[in-house]
Design a protein around this motif. Structure first.
Motif, PDB file in Angstrom:
ATOM      1  N   MET A   1       0.863  -1.174   0.000  1.00 55.75           N
ATOM      2  CA  MET A   1       0.000   0.000   0.000  1.00 55.75           C
ATOM      3  C   MET A   1       0.903   1.229   0.000  1.00 55.75           C
ATOM      4  O   MET A   1       1.996   1.203   0.566  1.00 55.75           O
ATOM      5  CB  MET A   1      -0.884   0.031   1.243  1.00 55.75           C
ATOM      6  CG  MET A   1      -1.760  -1.188   1.470  1.00 55.75           C
ATOM      7  SD  MET A   1      -3.083  -1.405   0.295  1.00 55.75           S
ATOM      8  CE  MET A   1      -4.115   0.018   0.650  1.00 55.75           C
TER       9      MET A   1
ATOM     10  N   LYS B   1      -8.199   1.229   3.515  1.00 56.50           N
ATOM     11  CA  LYS B   1      -8.847   2.402   2.924  1.00 56.50           C
ATOM     12  C   LYS B   1      -9.766   3.114   3.916  1.00 56.50           C
ATOM     13  O   LYS B   1      -9.883   4.328   3.892  1.00 56.50           O
ATOM     14  CB  LYS B   1      -9.626   1.996   1.672  1.00 56.50           C
ATOM     15  CG  LYS B   1      -8.714   1.657   0.512  1.00 56.50           C
ATOM     16  CD  LYS B   1      -9.503   1.351  -0.725  1.00 56.50           C
ATOM     17  CE  LYS B   1      -8.601   1.288  -1.924  1.00 56.50           C
ATOM     18  NZ  LYS B   1      -7.948   2.547  -2.265  1.00 56.50           N
TER      19      LYS B   1
ATOM     20  N   PHE C   1      -7.073  -1.649  -6.438  1.00 60.32           N
ATOM     21  CA  PHE C   1      -8.232  -2.169  -5.709  1.00 60.32           C
ATOM     22  C   PHE C   1      -9.406  -2.448  -6.652  1.00 60.32           C
ATOM     23  O   PHE C   1     -10.111  -3.443  -6.479  1.00 60.32           O
ATOM     24  CB  PHE C   1      -8.645  -1.216  -4.593  1.00 60.32           C
ATOM     25  CG  PHE C   1      -9.727  -1.769  -3.702  1.00 60.32           C
ATOM     26  CD1 PHE C   1      -9.486  -2.875  -2.913  1.00 60.32           C
ATOM     27  CD2 PHE C   1     -10.969  -1.177  -3.649  1.00 60.32           C
ATOM     28  CE1 PHE C   1     -10.463  -3.399  -2.086  1.00 60.32           C
ATOM     29  CE2 PHE C   1     -11.966  -1.679  -2.829  1.00 60.32           C
ATOM     30  CZ  PHE C   1     -11.709  -2.791  -2.036  1.00 60.32           C
TER      31      PHE C   1
ATOM     32  N   ASP D   1       0.913   7.713  -1.616  1.00 59.39           N
ATOM     33  CA  ASP D   1       0.879   8.472  -2.860  1.00 59.39           C
ATOM     34  C   ASP D   1       1.992   7.913  -3.742  1.00 59.39           C
ATOM     35  O   ASP D   1       2.771   7.072  -3.296  1.00 59.39           O
ATOM     36  CB  ASP D   1       1.129   9.961  -2.566  1.00 59.39           C
ATOM     37  CG  ASP D   1       0.606  10.886  -3.652  1.00 59.39           C
ATOM     38  OD1 ASP D   1       0.128  10.398  -4.690  1.00 59.39           O
ATOM     39  OD2 ASP D   1       0.682  12.108  -3.454  1.00 59.39           O
TER      40      ASP D   1
ATOM     41  N   THR E   1      -1.609   5.009   4.253  1.00 61.57           N
ATOM     42  CA  THR E   1      -1.286   4.177   3.092  1.00 61.57           C
ATOM     43  C   THR E   1      -2.583   3.517   2.630  1.00 61.57           C
ATOM     44  O   THR E   1      -2.966   2.476   3.134  1.00 61.57           O
ATOM     45  CB  THR E   1      -0.202   3.142   3.433  1.00 61.57           C
ATOM     46  OG1 THR E   1      -0.606   2.381   4.567  1.00 61.57           O
ATOM     47  CG2 THR E   1       1.125   3.814   3.727  1.00 61.57           C
ATOM     48  N   LYS E   2      -3.241   4.130   1.659  1.00 64.07           N
ATOM     49  CA  LYS E   2      -4.568   3.709   1.208  1.00 64.07           C
ATOM     50  C   LYS E   2      -4.623   3.253  -0.245  1.00 64.07           C
ATOM     51  O   LYS E   2      -5.674   2.877  -0.725  1.00 64.07           O
ATOM     52  CB  LYS E   2      -5.560   4.864   1.376  1.00 64.07           C
ATOM     53  CG  LYS E   2      -5.792   5.296   2.796  1.00 64.07           C
ATOM     54  CD  LYS E   2      -6.826   6.400   2.805  1.00 64.07           C
ATOM     55  CE  LYS E   2      -7.109   6.901   4.195  1.00 64.07           C
ATOM     56  NZ  LYS E   2      -8.185   7.894   4.186  1.00 64.07           N
ATOM     57  N   ILE E   3      -3.505   3.313  -0.963  1.00 65.83           N
ATOM     58  CA  ILE E   3      -3.504   2.966  -2.384  1.00 65.83           C
ATOM     59  C   ILE E   3      -2.823   1.610  -2.563  1.00 65.83           C
ATOM     60  O   ILE E   3      -1.642   1.452  -2.233  1.00 65.83           O
ATOM     61  CB  ILE E   3      -2.755   4.033  -3.208  1.00 65.83           C
ATOM     62  CG1 ILE E   3      -3.353   5.418  -2.962  1.00 65.83           C
ATOM     63  CG2 ILE E   3      -2.784   3.681  -4.695  1.00 65.83           C
ATOM     64  CD1 ILE E   3      -2.458   6.552  -3.467  1.00 65.83           C
ATOM     65  N   LEU E   4      -3.559   0.636  -3.081  1.00 71.64           N
ATOM     66  CA  LEU E   4      -2.978  -0.678  -3.368  1.00 71.64           C
ATOM     67  C   LEU E   4      -2.182  -0.556  -4.664  1.00 71.64           C
ATOM     68  O   LEU E   4      -2.755  -0.413  -5.747  1.00 71.64           O
ATOM     69  CB  LEU E   4      -4.069  -1.741  -3.518  1.00 71.64           C
ATOM     70  CG  LEU E   4      -3.585  -3.140  -3.894  1.00 71.64           C
ATOM     71  CD1 LEU E   4      -2.722  -3.745  -2.787  1.00 71.64           C
ATOM     72  CD2 LEU E   4      -4.778  -4.049  -4.205  1.00 71.64           C
ATOM     73  N   VAL E   5      -0.859  -0.600  -4.555  1.00 71.74           N
ATOM     74  CA  VAL E   5      -0.011  -0.403  -5.735  1.00 71.74           C
ATOM     75  C   VAL E   5       0.636  -1.693  -6.236  1.00 71.74           C
ATOM     76  O   VAL E   5       1.156  -1.739  -7.353  1.00 71.74           O
ATOM     77  CB  VAL E   5       1.074   0.663  -5.487  1.00 71.74           C
ATOM     78  CG1 VAL E   5       0.449   2.042  -5.349  1.00 71.74           C
ATOM     79  CG2 VAL E   5       1.940   0.328  -4.290  1.00 71.74           C
TER      80      VAL E   5
ATOM     81  N   TRP F   1       1.431   3.765 -10.892  1.00 71.45           N
ATOM     82  CA  TRP F   1       1.039   3.720  -9.487  1.00 71.45           C
ATOM     83  C   TRP F   1      -0.493   3.812  -9.337  1.00 71.45           C
ATOM     84  O   TRP F   1      -1.012   4.476  -8.457  1.00 71.45           O
ATOM     85  CB  TRP F   1       1.726   4.813  -8.667  1.00 71.45           C
ATOM     86  CG  TRP F   1       3.201   4.616  -8.473  1.00 71.45           C
ATOM     87  CD1 TRP F   1       4.157   4.634  -9.434  1.00 71.45           C
ATOM     88  CD2 TRP F   1       3.880   4.368  -7.249  1.00 71.45           C
ATOM     89  NE1 TRP F   1       5.390   4.420  -8.884  1.00 71.45           N
ATOM     90  CE2 TRP F   1       5.259   4.267  -7.530  1.00 71.45           C
ATOM     91  CE3 TRP F   1       3.459   4.251  -5.925  1.00 71.45           C
ATOM     92  CZ2 TRP F   1       6.214   4.028  -6.560  1.00 71.45           C
ATOM     93  CZ3 TRP F   1       4.420   4.023  -4.947  1.00 71.45           C
ATOM     94  CH2 TRP F   1       5.781   3.905  -5.268  1.00 71.45           C
ATOM     95  N   ARG F   2      -1.221   3.138 -10.250  1.00 70.84           N
ATOM     96  CA  ARG F   2      -2.683   3.105 -10.171  1.00 70.84           C
ATOM     97  C   ARG F   2      -3.116   2.358  -8.911  1.00 70.84           C
ATOM     98  O   ARG F   2      -2.421   1.462  -8.449  1.00 70.84           O
ATOM     99  CB  ARG F   2      -3.282   2.369 -11.376  1.00 70.84           C
ATOM    100  CG  ARG F   2      -3.135   3.058 -12.694  1.00 70.84           C
ATOM    101  CD  ARG F   2      -3.707   2.223 -13.849  1.00 70.84           C
ATOM    102  NE  ARG F   2      -3.050   0.917 -13.975  1.00 70.84           N
ATOM    103  CZ  ARG F   2      -3.630  -0.250 -13.667  1.00 70.84           C
ATOM    104  NH1 ARG F   2      -4.866  -0.314 -13.243  1.00 70.84           N
ATOM    105  NH2 ARG F   2      -2.965  -1.380 -13.807  1.00 70.84           N
ATOM    106  N   ASP F   3      -4.277   2.696  -8.403  1.00 71.11           N
ATOM    107  CA  ASP F   3      -4.866   1.942  -7.295  1.00 71.11           C
ATOM    108  C   ASP F   3      -5.459   0.670  -7.883  1.00 71.11           C
ATOM    109  O   ASP F   3      -6.390   0.715  -8.691  1.00 71.11           O
ATOM    110  CB  ASP F   3      -5.949   2.779  -6.607  1.00 71.11           C
ATOM    111  CG  ASP F   3      -6.415   2.138  -5.310  1.00 71.11           C
ATOM    112  OD1 ASP F   3      -6.134   0.946  -5.066  1.00 71.11           O
ATOM    113  OD2 ASP F   3      -7.095   2.844  -4.532  1.00 71.11           O
TER     114      ASP F   3
END
Length: 115
Positions: A29, A53, A111, A32, A66-70, A107-109
């Protein structure tokens, strides 16, 4: 009188068998692009990422948002996933970034792909 433990041994062997065949996921995660990174392991990736999230995971992940699954990997068994998580956690930051960018250069999410 001698006690029989065969039932207990069978039960324990069954639990170990279940753990061996339980799918595991290693995930990263990010806060940014090139931000703070969190590496984790789980047997339920959708549920765990949703928890991140919604900031239901106390500690580091919540503190640094840390909310973005990369990045994520699927493993046939949870023990393999745990071993891989430990390996990645020892890596230098630039190695983790290379791993992410090799699979997710924007670095798209991710999820949306799994949910």
């Amino acid at each position: 009188m001698q006690k029989s433990y065969s039932g207990q041994l069978c039960a324990n062997a069954g639990i170990q068998s279940i753990l061996v065949f339980k799918t595991g996921y290693v995930y990263i995660m990010a806060s940014d692009r090139n931000g703070t990174l969190y590496t984790g392991v789980t047997s339920d990736l959708i549920k765990r990422v949703d928890m991140h999230k919604r900031e239901l995971v106390e500690g580091f992940s919540k503190r640094y948002r840390t909310k973005i699954l990369v990045y994520y990997e699927v493993h046939d068994d949870i023990r393999g996933a745990i071993a891989r998580e430990k390996q990645i956690k020892k890596w230098r930051r630039k190695w983790k970034i290379r791993l992410i960018e090799a699979n997710n250069p924007a670095w798209r999410d991710l999820f949306a792909e799994i949910s």
